[in-house]
Motif scaffolding. Structure first.
Motif, PDB file in Angstrom:
ATOM      1  N   TYR A   1       0.354  -7.452 -42.392  1.00 49.91           N
ATOM      2  CA  TYR A   1       1.613  -8.139 -42.597  1.00 49.91           C
ATOM      3  C   TYR A   1       1.513  -8.991 -43.854  1.00 49.91           C
ATOM      4  O   TYR A   1       0.444  -9.445 -44.235  1.00 49.91           O
ATOM      5  CB  TYR A   1       1.934  -9.079 -41.435  1.00 49.91           C
ATOM      6  CG  TYR A   1       2.189  -8.402 -40.116  1.00 49.91           C
ATOM      7  CD1 TYR A   1       1.148  -8.063 -39.265  1.00 49.91           C
ATOM      8  CD2 TYR A   1       3.492  -8.106 -39.714  1.00 49.91           C
ATOM      9  CE1 TYR A   1       1.386  -7.442 -38.049  1.00 49.91           C
ATOM     10  CE2 TYR A   1       3.732  -7.485 -38.501  1.00 49.91           C
ATOM     11  CZ  TYR A   1       2.679  -7.163 -37.686  1.00 49.91           C
ATOM     12  OH  TYR A   1       2.924  -6.544 -36.493  1.00 49.91           O
TER      13      TYR A   1
ATOM     14  N   GLN B   1       3.444 -12.583 -45.257  1.00 53.53           N
ATOM     15  CA  GLN B   1       4.271 -13.687 -44.790  1.00 53.53           C
ATOM     16  C   GLN B   1       4.794 -14.451 -45.990  1.00 53.53           C
ATOM     17  O   GLN B   1       4.017 -14.960 -46.812  1.00 53.53           O
ATOM     18  CB  GLN B   1       3.468 -14.632 -43.883  1.00 53.53           C
ATOM     19  CG  GLN B   1       4.319 -15.706 -43.239  1.00 53.53           C
ATOM     20  CD  GLN B   1       3.529 -16.534 -42.241  1.00 53.53           C
ATOM     21  OE1 GLN B   1       2.332 -16.763 -42.399  1.00 53.53           O
ATOM     22  NE2 GLN B   1       4.188 -16.981 -41.187  1.00 53.53           N
TER      23      GLN B   1
ATOM     24  N   GLY C   1      10.675 -18.184 -45.261  1.00 51.24           N
ATOM     25  CA  GLY C   1      12.023 -17.789 -44.860  1.00 51.24           C
ATOM     26  C   GLY C   1      12.167 -16.350 -44.422  1.00 51.24           C
ATOM     27  O   GLY C   1      13.225 -15.957 -43.925  1.00 51.24           O
ATOM     28  N   LEU C   2      11.113 -15.563 -44.582  1.00 56.01           N
ATOM     29  CA  LEU C   2      11.185 -14.138 -44.226  1.00 56.01           C
ATOM     30  C   LEU C   2      10.296 -13.782 -43.048  1.00 56.01           C
ATOM     31  O   LEU C   2      10.356 -12.668 -42.534  1.00 56.01           O
ATOM     32  CB  LEU C   2      10.802 -13.273 -45.428  1.00 56.01           C
ATOM     33  CG  LEU C   2      11.717 -13.371 -46.642  1.00 56.01           C
ATOM     34  CD1 LEU C   2      11.186 -12.525 -47.784  1.00 56.01           C
ATOM     35  CD2 LEU C   2      13.140 -12.943 -46.280  1.00 56.01           C
ATOM     36  N   GLY C   3       9.463 -14.694 -42.631  1.00 53.66           N
ATOM     37  CA  GLY C   3       8.582 -14.409 -41.516  1.00 53.66           C
ATOM     38  C   GLY C   3       7.503 -13.401 -41.869  1.00 53.66           C
ATOM     39  O   GLY C   3       7.168 -13.206 -43.034  1.00 53.66           O
ATOM     40  N   LEU C   4       6.990 -12.743 -40.862  1.00 53.72           N
ATOM     41  CA  LEU C   4       5.949 -11.736 -41.044  1.00 53.72           C
ATOM     42  C   LEU C   4       6.592 -10.358 -41.141  1.00 53.72           C
ATOM     43  O   LEU C   4       7.337  -9.953 -40.254  1.00 53.72           O
ATOM     44  CB  LEU C   4       4.986 -11.757 -39.854  1.00 53.72           C
ATOM     45  CG  LEU C   4       4.020 -12.921 -39.789  1.00 53.72           C
ATOM     46  CD1 LEU C   4       3.550 -13.134 -38.363  1.00 53.72           C
ATOM     47  CD2 LEU C   4       2.842 -12.663 -40.697  1.00 53.72           C
TER      48      LEU C   4
ATOM     49  N   GLN D   1       5.839  -6.253 -41.645  1.00 60.98           N
ATOM     50  CA  GLN D   1       4.752  -5.297 -41.515  1.00 60.98           C
ATOM     51  C   GLN D   1       4.672  -4.384 -42.732  1.00 60.98           C
ATOM     52  O   GLN D   1       5.662  -3.803 -43.159  1.00 60.98           O
ATOM     53  CB  GLN D   1       4.933  -4.461 -40.246  1.00 60.98           C
ATOM     54  CG  GLN D   1       3.703  -3.658 -39.879  1.00 60.98           C
ATOM     55  CD  GLN D   1       3.884  -2.887 -38.593  1.00 60.98           C
ATOM     56  OE1 GLN D   1       4.838  -2.135 -38.437  1.00 60.98           O
ATOM     57  NE2 GLN D   1       2.980  -3.081 -37.649  1.00 60.98           N
TER      58      GLN D   1
ATOM     59  N   TYR E   1       0.567   0.195 -40.622  1.00 55.93           N
ATOM     60  CA  TYR E   1      -0.119   0.090 -39.351  1.00 55.93           C
ATOM     61  C   TYR E   1      -0.920   1.363 -39.096  1.00 55.93           C
ATOM     62  O   TYR E   1      -0.690   2.401 -39.741  1.00 55.93           O
ATOM     63  CB  TYR E   1       0.839  -0.198 -38.195  1.00 55.93           C
ATOM     64  CG  TYR E   1       1.859   0.883 -37.917  1.00 55.93           C
ATOM     65  CD1 TYR E   1       3.081   0.899 -38.590  1.00 55.93           C
ATOM     66  CD2 TYR E   1       1.623   1.864 -36.946  1.00 55.93           C
ATOM     67  CE1 TYR E   1       4.019   1.872 -38.321  1.00 55.93           C
ATOM     68  CE2 TYR E   1       2.561   2.834 -36.675  1.00 55.93           C
ATOM     69  CZ  TYR E   1       3.768   2.832 -37.370  1.00 55.93           C
ATOM     70  OH  TYR E   1       4.703   3.804 -37.096  1.00 55.93           O
TER      71      TYR E   1
ATOM     72  N   ASP F   1       7.496  -1.839 -42.657  1.00 54.73           N
ATOM     73  CA  ASP F   1       8.797  -2.148 -43.246  1.00 54.73           C
ATOM     74  C   ASP F   1       8.755  -2.360 -44.757  1.00 54.73           C
ATOM     75  O   ASP F   1       9.754  -2.162 -45.435  1.00 54.73           O
ATOM     76  CB  ASP F   1       9.376  -3.406 -42.579  1.00 54.73           C
ATOM     77  CG  ASP F   1       9.631  -3.173 -41.099  1.00 54.73           C
ATOM     78  OD1 ASP F   1       9.309  -4.061 -40.288  1.00 54.73           O
ATOM     79  OD2 ASP F   1      10.152  -2.092 -40.754  1.00 54.73           O
TER      80      ASP F   1
ATOM     81  N   LEU G   1       1.043 -14.435 -48.556  1.00 56.05           N
ATOM     82  CA  LEU G   1       0.000 -14.676 -47.565  1.00 56.05           C
ATOM     83  C   LEU G   1      -0.079 -13.429 -46.688  1.00 56.05           C
ATOM     84  O   LEU G   1       0.931 -13.028 -46.093  1.00 56.05           O
ATOM     85  CB  LEU G   1       0.350 -15.906 -46.741  1.00 56.05           C
ATOM     86  CG  LEU G   1      -0.625 -16.326 -45.634  1.00 56.05           C
ATOM     87  CD1 LEU G   1      -2.020 -16.595 -46.196  1.00 56.05           C
ATOM     88  CD2 LEU G   1      -0.093 -17.562 -44.916  1.00 56.05           C
TER      89      LEU G   1
ATOM     90  N   PHE H   1      -1.773 -11.101 -43.559  1.00 50.72           N
ATOM     91  CA  PHE H   1      -2.473 -11.154 -42.286  1.00 50.72           C
ATOM     92  C   PHE H   1      -2.767  -9.757 -41.781  1.00 50.72           C
ATOM     93  O   PHE H   1      -1.913  -8.873 -41.827  1.00 50.72           O
ATOM     94  CB  PHE H   1      -1.650 -11.887 -41.221  1.00 50.72           C
ATOM     95  CG  PHE H   1      -1.583 -13.358 -41.420  1.00 50.72           C
ATOM     96  CD1 PHE H   1      -0.484 -13.942 -42.026  1.00 50.72           C
ATOM     97  CD2 PHE H   1      -2.630 -14.168 -40.998  1.00 50.72           C
ATOM     98  CE1 PHE H   1      -0.424 -15.310 -42.212  1.00 50.72           C
ATOM     99  CE2 PHE H   1      -2.577 -15.540 -41.180  1.00 50.72           C
ATOM    100  CZ  PHE H   1      -1.478 -16.112 -41.787  1.00 50.72           C
TER     101      PHE H   1
ATOM    102  N   VAL I   1       2.097  -1.792 -28.766  1.00 51.68           N
ATOM    103  CA  VAL I   1       2.518  -3.098 -29.253  1.00 51.68           C
ATOM    104  C   VAL I   1       3.690  -3.603 -28.435  1.00 51.68           C
ATOM    105  O   VAL I   1       4.435  -2.844 -27.850  1.00 51.68           O
ATOM    106  CB  VAL I   1       2.906  -3.030 -30.743  1.00 51.68           C
ATOM    107  CG1 VAL I   1       1.703  -2.612 -31.552  1.00 51.68           C
ATOM    108  CG2 VAL I   1       4.059  -2.067 -30.964  1.00 51.68           C
ATOM    109  N   GLY I   2       3.840  -4.878 -28.431  1.00 47.64           N
ATOM    110  CA  GLY I   2       4.934  -5.514 -27.717  1.00 47.64           C
ATOM    111  C   GLY I   2       4.562  -5.899 -26.302  1.00 47.64           C
ATOM    112  O   GLY I   2       5.094  -6.845 -25.757  1.00 47.64           O
TER     113      GLY I   2
END
Lengths: 114, 110
Positions: free
Chosen positions: A35, A37, A40-43, A45, A48, A59, A88, A90, A98-99
């Motif tokens: 991911y 980061q 304002g956009l979050g993580l 992907q 994978y 994405d 950044l 991760f 997942v989930g």
């Protein structure tokens, strides 16, 4: 101790100079992902992998490559980094689908491309 | 356009106050997770909710999954300075990878 290890933690590089960020997990997890980061956009992907030799785009895959030759390792490769890849990063691993299961994250790699 | 929206984006409160943060979407999720991320660290899972209407409690934290499985809330009672961090929700779509919201940055002041 169960963990996901990323290296390096910090990296400053110049535009166009190939780099690799390593990721290793010691939990025998099948699923690993990368991911980025951004404020304002979050993580989001990037890529994978559901198992060895199986990788797929997330994405925001443009400008990145990955490989999964071994279950524990999932390196992220930037063939020709550009300033818009300053972010950044991760790495995460999960035991299965997942989930439903917990994602374990590395401590992050802060990349600056100048 | 974000698949998951979180509100508020920033929240600064005094120790001892209560607060609620929200995670909303127009999509239906098979499950939803909440993570907390502290500076210099990766996100750490707090809870997974899988049933519409489900409520889970984790000490002073209460998590709720909406009946329609499109939204969730996190309520913190009597906030402490140790609750400071970035709270992220992540939704798993049927047959697809989960996606993260942009996060709510919480600051609890002593």
């Amino acid at each position: 101790e169960a963990q996901v290890t990323q290296n390096p933690r910090y990296l400053i590089t110049v535009t166009g100079k190939k780099l690799t960020v390593t990721c290793s997990q010691n939990m025998n997890h099948e699923y690993m992902s990368w991911y980025r980061q951004d404020p304002g956009l979050g993580l989001r992907q990037i890529y994978y992998s559901m198992n060895v030799e199986v990788t797929d785009k997330g994405d925001v895959p443009e400008g990145y490559k990955v490989s999964r030759k071994e279950k524990r390792n999932f390196p992220l490769i930037l063939e020709s980094p550009s300033p818009n890849q300053t972010s950044l990063y991760f790495c995460a691993s999960t035991p299965g689908s997942v989930g439903w299961t917990e994602a374990f994250f590395g401590q992050g790699t802060r990349l600056t491309v100048v | 356009t974000q698949l998951l929206e979180q509100s508020p984006q920033f929240l600064s409160i005094q120790e001892g106050e209560n607060l609620t943060v929200y995670c909303n979407s127009s999509s239906v999720f098979s499950s939803l997770q909440w993570y907390r991320q502290e500076p210099g660290e990766g996100p750490v899972l707090l809870v997974t909710v899988v049933t519409g209407g489900e409520v889970k409690k984790l000490k002073r934290l209460t998590f709720q999954f909406g009946d329609a499985r499109k939204d969730s809330s996190l309520h913190i009672t009597a906030a402490q300075t140790g609750d400071t961090g970035l709270y992220l929700c992540a939704g798993a779509r049927y047959g697809q990878n989960f996606v993260f919201g942009p996060g709510t940055r919480l600051s609890v002041l002593p």
